[in-house]
Scaffold this active site. Structure first.
Site, PDB file in Angstrom:
ATOM      1  N   ASP A 340       4.632 -16.023  -8.809  1.00  0.00           N
ATOM      2  CA  ASP A 340       4.260 -15.002  -9.791  1.00  0.00           C
ATOM      3  C   ASP A 340       4.022 -15.689 -11.114  1.00  0.00           C
ATOM      4  OD1 ASP A 340       4.659 -12.918  -8.122  1.00  0.00           O
ATOM      5  OD2 ASP A 340       6.678 -12.462  -8.811  1.00  0.00           O
ATOM      6  N   ASP A 644       9.206  -9.874  -6.391  1.00  0.00           N
ATOM      7  CA  ASP A 644      10.293  -9.099  -6.989  1.00  0.00           C
ATOM      8  C   ASP A 644      10.295  -7.641  -6.562  1.00  0.00           C
ATOM      9  OD1 ASP A 644       8.028  -8.401  -8.413  1.00  0.00           O
ATOM     10  OD2 ASP A 644       8.610  -9.513 -10.201  1.00  0.00           O
ATOM     11  N   ASP A 648       6.716  -6.478  -2.104  1.00  0.00           N
ATOM     12  CA  ASP A 648       6.636  -7.916  -1.846  1.00  0.00           C
ATOM     13  C   ASP A 648       7.417  -8.290  -0.593  1.00  0.00           C
ATOM     14  OD1 ASP A 648       5.049  -8.613  -3.996  1.00  0.00           O
ATOM     15  OD2 ASP A 648       6.756  -8.786  -5.362  1.00  0.00           O
TER      16      ASP A 648
HETATM   17  P1  ATP Z   1       3.158 -11.177 -11.967  1.00  0.00           P
HETATM   18  O1  ATP Z   1       4.558 -10.882 -12.379  1.00  0.00           O
HETATM   19  O2  ATP Z   1       2.848 -10.873 -10.558  1.00  0.00           O
HETATM   20  O3  ATP Z   1       2.662 -12.482 -12.431  1.00  0.00           O
HETATM   21  P2  ATP Z   1       2.346  -9.294 -13.880  1.00  0.00           P
HETATM   22  O4  ATP Z   1       3.740  -9.023 -14.184  1.00  0.00           O
HETATM   23  O5  ATP Z   1       1.481  -9.861 -14.922  1.00  0.00           O
HETATM   24  O6  ATP Z   1       2.175 -10.178 -12.658  1.00  0.00           O
HETATM   25  P3  ATP Z   1       2.160  -6.532 -13.307  1.00  0.00           P
HETATM   26  O7  ATP Z   1       3.480  -6.368 -13.867  1.00  0.00           O
HETATM   27  O8  ATP Z   1       1.834  -5.996 -11.971  1.00  0.00           O
HETATM   28  O9  ATP Z   1       1.677  -8.010 -13.289  1.00  0.00           O
HETATM   29  O10 ATP Z   1       1.154  -5.934 -14.368  1.00  0.00           O
HETATM   30  C1  ATP Z   1      -0.195  -5.750 -14.071  1.00  0.00           C
HETATM   31  C2  ATP Z   1      -0.903  -5.135 -15.269  1.00  0.00           C
HETATM   32  O11 ATP Z   1      -0.334  -3.852 -15.562  1.00  0.00           O
HETATM   33  C3  ATP Z   1      -0.749  -5.935 -16.539  1.00  0.00           C
HETATM   34  O12 ATP Z   1      -1.791  -6.855 -16.678  1.00  0.00           O
HETATM   35  C4  ATP Z   1      -0.805  -4.887 -17.628  1.00  0.00           C
HETATM   36  O13 ATP Z   1      -2.139  -4.638 -18.002  1.00  0.00           O
HETATM   37  C5  ATP Z   1      -0.254  -3.657 -16.965  1.00  0.00           C
HETATM   38  N1  ATP Z   1       1.134  -3.427 -17.334  1.00  0.00           N
HETATM   39  C6  ATP Z   1       2.163  -4.284 -17.219  1.00  0.00           C
HETATM   40  N2  ATP Z   1       3.314  -3.753 -17.635  1.00  0.00           N
HETATM   41  C7  ATP Z   1       3.034  -2.501 -18.030  1.00  0.00           C
HETATM   42  C8  ATP Z   1       3.799  -1.409 -18.562  1.00  0.00           C
HETATM   43  N3  ATP Z   1       5.107  -1.500 -18.753  1.00  0.00           N
HETATM   44  N4  ATP Z   1       3.154  -0.272 -18.850  1.00  0.00           N
HETATM   45  C9  ATP Z   1       1.837  -0.163 -18.650  1.00  0.00           C
HETATM   46  N5  ATP Z   1       1.068  -1.119 -18.162  1.00  0.00           N
HETATM   47  C10 ATP Z   1       1.632  -2.294 -17.857  1.00  0.00           C
END
Ligand code: ATP
Length: 911
Positions: A340, A644, A648
Site C-alpha cells: 500500500d 488493511d 483485502d
Molecule cells: P493505499 O492506502 O491503498 O495506498 P489510499 O489510502 O491512498 O491507498 P484510499 O484510502 O482508498 O487510498 O483513498 C482513495 C481516495 O479516496 C483518495 O485518493 C482520496 O481522494 C479519497 N479519500 C481518502 N480518504 C478520504 C476521506 N476520509 N474522505 C473522503 N475521501 C477520501
C-alpha cells in the site's frame, strides 16, 4: 433488576433470552443505558466478572511435557541398548546411556519451553481492541477490558469483542463461520426474534469472535469471556499456530528416512562384524548401537525449532509479528512485495498544501497538524475572510469530517484519519472554530468513507431547519456528482475539463487530491441515501495534500532492489499522485502507471505482463490486488502483499505472505494475514525479509554443522570394523559428543547475526530443497576430513604405543576440536572468514566454545567422567597434536570456499 444475570449468553431460565427481548428491556436488565457505563461502574464490573478473554486451552503440564521428550524412536533405541548393556552387566555403559538420555530430555524440555514462551509473547502482541462508549464518549480499549453492560461500537472489519445485543444496525453484516460454520455473512437487525431461534438466526445478536464484513452497529455487551457462545465451545481463535512448518516437516521426513537407513546399516554391520570378522556378538551389538547413535542427528529438530523461535522473536522486536510460523521461512524467499502507499510507504501525516477554487489557486503554509499558517496567491498573502469560496471549502472539509485535532503538551494531536485531520487544520488556518461550526450546523446523518466508493457525505441542519449535504472525496468521483460550481457566492454550470486539469496538476506534484461539494436539501430530509448525493451537487473546490514519503521506506525500497526483490505500489490514490510518490521512493520507472480500469480492460496475457512489468498501480480496488497476486504467482513469484481493509482479506490469504497493518488494519485483515506490522511501516517488511533470510541461513548452518559430525563418527566406526581394528570411539563417547558437545555448539548458530551480504543476494528459489547439492557436497567433504583426522590420530597413537583408553581419549578430543574449528567455518557458508568480526561476531559461539572446552577438560581429567567414559589424562604434546590436526578442517574449508566455482553453490538465477 440488577446486573446479576449479565455474564451469560442467555438470561436466567424464567426470563426470555437476549435475542427475544426488546433493546430497552435488555439495557434495563443489564443496568446499563445507551451512553455506556461510567468508568467507575466498569471497574466494579471488571472486578466482578473478570477479564473478557477465553481461558486458554489446558496446556500439557510440565511432567507430561517432560515425558513427551522420551517419545522418539532414537530414545527407544537407546533405552533398548541400555537394557542390553544391563543384561550383559556393563553397568557403567547402562548408566551413561541412561544419563545422556535424561540430559537430552532436560535440554529438549527447556528449549521447547523457550520456543513456546516466544510464541506466547507474540500472541499477546496480537490482542484485539474494541471501540466502546464510556461515560458517553467513544474510547478504544483492549477488548479484554469489556464488561457486561458496555456499549460497543462496530464497524466493517471489526472482530466482535463480546456477545452483544444490538441496539442499532446499519447495513450490518457479520461473518459467523467460527461459530456456525456458515461462511456467507448474515445480515443483522435489531427487532427481537423467537426465543427458540438457532444461533445462526439470532439477528439481533453479534457474537464474540465473529467478523463484521460491512456496515456499522452498536450493541450492549451481554456476555464476556468464557460465558460467550464462543467461550462455551471454547475454540480459541486467531491463534498463533503450532511449531509445524514445511521445513520442519521436510526435516522430519528426512530424519525418519535417515533413521531407518541407519538402523538397517547397523544391522548389516552387526552381521558383518560377528560373521565376517568374528568380533564377540556383545561387543558388536554395542558397536552397532554406537553406529546408529553416531549417525542419527539427534539434536537437529530441536535446533531448527529454536532457530525459528529466535527468528520470530527478532522479527517481533522489529515490529513484524508473525502469526503463522511457516511465514518465517517463506519471507526468506519473497521475490515481490506489493505494498500500500498511504502510511506504509508514506508517513500518513497529511498537510493541505493547496486549495483550488473556480476563481483562484491558494498556496497554504505551515506543516503538520499545527494550525499556524496562512494562505497566499502567487506568493502574496491573502486573508481567508476576504475569500468566501475558500471559506466554504474549509467549512465543508471541517464538517464532513470525523477527525479531531487538539492541542496537547507536546504539540497538536490527531484523533482519526490523517486525511481528515489535515482538513481540520486547514479550517483552523481559515479562522474557523470546529466546535462553533458543529453547533451552527449539527450533523444529522453520515455516509462514511469507504475505499470502494471513495467519498464521504454528511447531512446537516441549521437551527431554522434548512438542510445541507456536504460531500468530499476523490475528484473524478465527486465531479461526476456535480452539475454546478461555486464562484463568488453564486452557482454556475460546471466546467469539468477545468477541474480535471487542476486536479492532475496538483496530483503531478505528488499531492493527494480531494474535491469538496455541497447541496441544499429540504428540512424533511433526515436520512442520507446514496441517491441523494449522486447528482445535482455544487463543486466548491479542490484541496491538495502533501504526505511525505518515509525516509526509512526509501532506504528499504533500495535495499529490496539490491536483494533482487521487486517492490510494487498498489494504491487507491490518483494515478498522477501515485506516479509522483513512486518517483520519490524509487518505485517504478517514473512513468508507467496502470489504473484499476486499465486492468479491467485487459485479457489474461496482458494482465500477466502488466503484473510483471509495471510497478505502480493506482485507483485499484481490493479485487485488482487479488488479480495481481494471482498473476504474479502464476509466474512463479513468491509474493508478499500488504492490506488493511475487509476486502483485502482474499488477497492476503492468497499471497505467500499476507501482511496486515497493525495500526490502521482491521481485525479481519489481521486474521487473514501471516504477519502483522506493528508500525504499518514498509521498512519493517524489509527488516522481516532480512530476518527471514537470516533464519533460513542459520537453519542451513545448523544442518551443515551437525550432519558432518554424524557422518564423521559413522565413517570412523565403519572404517574400524571394516579394517578389523578396535573402535577409536566407544558408543558412550559418541553419545557424549552428539548429545552434549555438538548440540551446545550448534545452538550458537541459532543466534548467528545477519550476514553482511544477505540483502545483496537474490531471493532463494522456494522449490530448492534445504539439502542442496552444494550442502551435500560440503557435508561429505567435512565427514571425510573428520574421519581421516580422528581415525588417523588414533592409529598414530596406537602405533606409538599408547594404550587403547588413551588413544580413544585422543580420538574423542580430536573430534570435538574439529567441531570447534568447523563451527567457525560454518559461521559463513560461502564467504571466507576475513575480519575479526567473522571470528568473534557471535558471542553465543564464544560462550559455546568456552563451555565445550571446559566440558572436554572434565571429560579428560575428572575422575568420575574418566570412570564413566573410560578416558585418561593427556599430556600437552598430545593436545598439541589434537589441535594441530583439528585445525586442518578450518584451513581446508576456507580453501574450499576460495577455490570452489560459484556454480556448484547453486545460486538461483536472476529471473
Ligand atoms: P493505499 O492506502 O491503498 O495506498 P489510499 O489510502 O491512498 O491507498 P484510499 O484510502 O482508498 O487510498 O483513498 C482513495 C481516495 O479516496 C483518495 O485518493 C482520496 O481522494 C479519497 N479519500 C481518502 N480518504 C478520504 C476521506 N476520509 N474522505 C473522503 N475521501 C477520501
Amino acid at each position: 433488576m440488577a446486573a446479576t444475570e449479565a455474564p451469560t449468553s442467555s438470561p436466567p431460565s424464567q426470563a426470555p433470552p437476549w435475542h427475544a427481548r426488546e433493546p430497552e428491556a435488555t439495557l434495563a436488565a443489564l443496568d446499563a443505558d445507551g451512553n455506556g457505563l461510567s468508568t467507575e461502574t466498569a471497574q466494579k464490573r471488571r472486578a466482578r466478572y473478570g477479564p473478557n478473554r477465553l481461558t486458554p486451552a489446558q496446556r500439557r503440564g510440565p511432567i507430561r511435557r517432560f515425558l513427551a521428550q522420551f517419545h522418539n524412536v532414537l530414545i527407544y533405541l537407546l533405552l533398548g541398548a541400555a537394557a542390553v548393556t544391563g543384561a550383559l552387566a556393563h553397568w557403567v555403559d547402562t548408566g551413561v546411556i541412561l544419563g545422556v538420555v535424561v540430559i537430552n530430555a532436560i535440554i529438549g524440555f527447556i528449549q521447547e519451553g523457550k520456543a513456546e514462551r516466544a510464541l506466547d509473547a507474540i500472541r499477546d502482541l496480537l490482542s484485539p481492541r474494541a471501540s466502546v462508549l464510556r461515560s458517553g464518549r467513544p474510547t478504544t480499549l483492549p477488548a479484554e477490558e469489556l464488561v457486561p453492560g458496555d456499549i460497543v461500537l462496530l464497524q466493517a472489519g471489526d472482530k466482535v469483542p463480546a456477545d452483544l445485543r444490538l441496539l442499532e444496525a446499519r447495513n450490518l453484516h457479520v461473518e459467523e463461520a467460527s461459530l456456525t460454520g456458515e461462511s456467507l455473512p448474515v445480515a443483522k437487525d435489531t427487532p427481537p426474534v423467537a426465543a427458540e431461534s438457532a444461533l445462526g438466526d439470532r439477528k439481533p445478536m453479534a457474537f464474540s469472535g465473529t467478523l463484521v464484513t460491512s456496515g456499522q452497529g452498536r450493541g450492549v455487551a451481554v456476555a464476556t469471556g468464557d460465558t460467550t457462545q464462543i467461550g462455551r465451545i471454547s475454540a480459541m481463535l486467531g491463534e498463533v499456530t503450532t511449531l509445524e512448518t514445511p521445513l520442519l516437516q521436510q526435516m522430519d521426513r528426512f530424519g525418519r528416512w535417515l533413521s531407518a537407513a541407519i538402523v538397517a546399516l547397523a544391522a548389516g554391520l552387526f552381521a558383518f562384524g560377528t560373521l565376517g570378522r568374528s568380533y564377540p556378538p556383545a561387543e558388536m551389538f554395542l558397536a552397532s548401537v554406537g553406529l546408529a547413535v553416531a549417525a542419527i542427528p539427534e539434536g537437529l529438530p530441536a535446533i531448527i525449532t529454536i532457530t525459528l523461535a529466535v527468528g520470530v522473536q527478532v522479527m517481533a522486536r522489529r515490529q513484524a509479528i508473525i502469526r503463522l510460523l511457516p511465514a518465517v521461512e517463506t519471507l526468506g524467499s519473497v521475490s515481490v512485495i506489493c505494498s500500500d502507499k498511504t502510511g506504509t510507504l508514506t508517513r500518513n501525516e497529511m498537510t493541505v498544501a493547496s486549495v483550488i477554487t473556480a476563481e483562484e489557486t491558494f498556496g497554504v503554509s505551515g506543516s503538520g497538524y499545527d494550525p499556524h499558517g496562512g494562505f497566499s496567491v502567487d506568493g502574496a498573502p491573502v486573508a481567508p475572510g476576504a475569500r468566501p469560496t475558500l471559506a466554504e471549502v474549509a467549512r465543508a472539509g471541517l464538517l464532513c469530517n470525523d477527525a479531531s485535532v487538539e492541542p496537547e503538551a507536546d504539540g497538536w494531536h490527531l484523533e482519526g484519519d490523517p486525511t481528515e485531520g489535515a482538513l481540520v487544520t486547514l479550517a483552523r488556518k481559515a479562522d474557523l472554530e470546529p466546535e462553533l461550526e458543529a453547533e451552527r450546523l449539527p450533523r444529522t446523518d453520515t455516509i462514511p468513507f469507504e475505499s470502494e466508493h471513495r467519498f464521504m457525505a454528511t447531512l446537516h441542519h441549521d437551527h431554522t431547519g434548512h438542510g445541507l449535504v456536504l460531500v468530499k472525496g476523490a475528484p473524478e468521483r465527486i465531479l461526476a456528482m456535480c452539475s454546478h460550481q461555486r464562484r463568488g457566492g453564486e452557482d454556475e454550470p460546471l466546467d469539468p475539463a477545468f477541474w480535471h486539469r487542476q486536479a492532475d496538476g496538483i496530483a503531478d506534484q505528488g499531492q493527494r487530491v480531494l474535491a469538496l461539494a455541497s447541496k441544499p436539501v429540504g428540512s424533511q430530509t433526515r436520512e442520507l441515501q446514496f441517491g441523494e448525493v449522486e447528482g445535482g451537487l455544487t463543486l466548491l473546490g479542490l484541496a491538495g495534500m502533501l504526505d511525505p514519503p518515509r525516509e526509512d521506506a526509501i532506504r528499504a525500497v533500495a535495499e529490496c532492489r539490491s536483494a533482487g526483490i521487486r517492490v510494487k505500489m498498489i494504491t487507491g490514490d490518483h494515478a498522477a499522485t501515485a506516479r509522483a510518490v513512486g518517483r520519490k521512493l524509487g518505485i517504478g520507472d517514473g512513468g508507467s502507471v496502470l489504473t484499476g480500469p486499465d486492468l479491467d480492460a485487459m485479457g489474461p496475457a496482458e494482465l500477466a505482463a502488466a503484473a510483471r512489468d509495471t510497478d505502480v498501480f493506482a485507483r485499484v480496488g481490493p479485487g485488482h490486488k487479488l488479480q495481481l497476486v494471482e498473476a504474479l504467482q502464476d509466474q512463479d513469484r513468491v509474493v508478499a502483499v500488504t492490506g488493511d481493509g475487509v476486502n483485502d482479506a482474499p488477497a492476503l490469504k492468497r499471497a505467500n505472505v499476507g501482511i496486515a497493518m497493525g495500526r490502521k488494519g482491521t481485525e479481519v485483515a489481521k486474521e487473514a494475514a501471516e504477519m502483522v506490522l506493528g508500525d504499518d511501516n514498509f521498512a519493517s517488511i524489509a527488516a522481516a525479509v532480512r530476518e527471514g533470510r537470516t533464519t533460513y541461513d542459520n537453519i542451513k548452518k545448523s544442518i551443515l554443522f551437525i550432519l558432518p559430525t554424524n557422518g564423521g563418527e559413522a565413517l570412523t566406526i565403519m572404517a574400524a570394523i571394516g579394517l578389523g581394528r578396535e573402535l577409536p570411539i566407544t558408543p558412550v563417547q559418541i553419545l557424549w559428543v552428539n548429545m552434549i558437545t555438538a548440540v551446545t555448539l550448534a545452538l550458537a548458530l541459532a543466534f548467528e547475526p545477519t550476514e553482511a551480504g544477505v540483502m545483496r543476494r537474490l531471493p532463494r528459489d522456494a522449490r530448492e530443497p534445504v539439502l542442496s547439492r552444494f550442502l551435500t557436497f560440503r557435508i561429505a567433504f567435512v565427514s571425510l576430513i573428520l574421519v581421516t583426522g580422528t581415525f588417523g590420530l588414533f592409529l598414530w597413537e596406537r602405533m606409538h604405543g599408547a594404550p587403547l583408553g588413551l588413544a580413544q581419549t585422543v580420538a574423542v578430543n580430536t573430534l570435538v576440536a574439529f567441531e570447534v574449528f568447523y563451527l567457525l567455518n560454518t559461521r559463513r557458508i560461502h564467504e571466507r572468514l576475513r575480519t575479526p568480526a567473522d571470528f568473534l561476531g557471535n558471542r553465543y559461539a564464544i560462550y559455546a566454545i568456552a563451555a565445550v572446552i571446559a566440558l572436554q577438560m572434565l571429560f579428560t581429567y575428572a575422575p568420575v567422567l574418566q570412570h564413566l567414559f573410560g578416558t585418561t589424562a593427556l599430556d600437552p604434546l598430545a593436545w598439541g597434536r589434537i589441535v594441530g590436526v583439528a585445525f586442518t578442517v578450518f584451513i581446508l574449508i576456507e580453501a574450499e570456499k576460495a577455490v570452489l566455482p560459484l556454480g556448484l553453490r547453486h545460486l538461483p538465477k536472476r529471473g
